[in-house]
Design a protein around this motif. Structure first.
Motif, PDB file in Angstrom:
ATOM      1  N   ARG A   9       1.892   7.536  -6.355  1.00  0.00           N
ATOM      2  CA  ARG A   9       0.899   8.566  -6.652  1.00  0.00           C
ATOM      3  C   ARG A   9       1.420   9.980  -6.341  1.00  0.00           C
ATOM      4  O   ARG A   9       0.839  10.946  -6.814  1.00  0.00           O
ATOM      5  N   VAL A  41       2.137   1.954  -3.451  1.00  0.00           N
ATOM      6  CA  VAL A  41       1.097   2.554  -4.293  1.00  0.00           C
ATOM      7  C   VAL A  41       0.990   4.047  -3.980  1.00  0.00           C
ATOM      8  O   VAL A  41       0.909   4.887  -4.893  1.00  0.00           O
ATOM      9  N   ARG A  75       0.831  -1.207   0.000  1.00  0.00           N
ATOM     10  CA  ARG A  75       0.000   0.000   0.000  1.00  0.00           C
ATOM     11  C   ARG A  75       0.864   1.255   0.000  1.00  0.00           C
ATOM     12  O   ARG A  75       0.546   2.239  -0.674  1.00  0.00           O
TER      13      ARG A  75
END
Length: 64
Positions: free
Chosen positions: A60, A56, A53
């Motif tokens: 971003r 990710v 996570r």
């Protein structure tokens, strides 16, 4: 002779009792080890998921 035999009998009874206690302690430790290994497996899996996570989220973020 009876004294020697009685002493041997006492020592043998003590040895048998200690062996039983050690066997019980070993069984408890074996169960504790299995439980600890399972907790380790679960925590390692959770850390891997958290790391994924974070990756990710880092992807971003805008480049500075």
């Amino acid at each position: 002779m009876d004294t020697d035999l009685g002493l041997l009998e006492q020592k043998l009874a003590t040895l048998i009792a200690q062996a039983g206690a050690l066997r019980a302690a070993n069984e408890r430790l074996s169960l504790d080890l299995v439980a600890a290994q399972e907790r380790h497996r679960v925590l390692a899996q959770r850390m891997q998921q958290a790391s994924a996570r974070l990756d990710v989220l880092l992807d971003r973020l805008p480049e500075a």
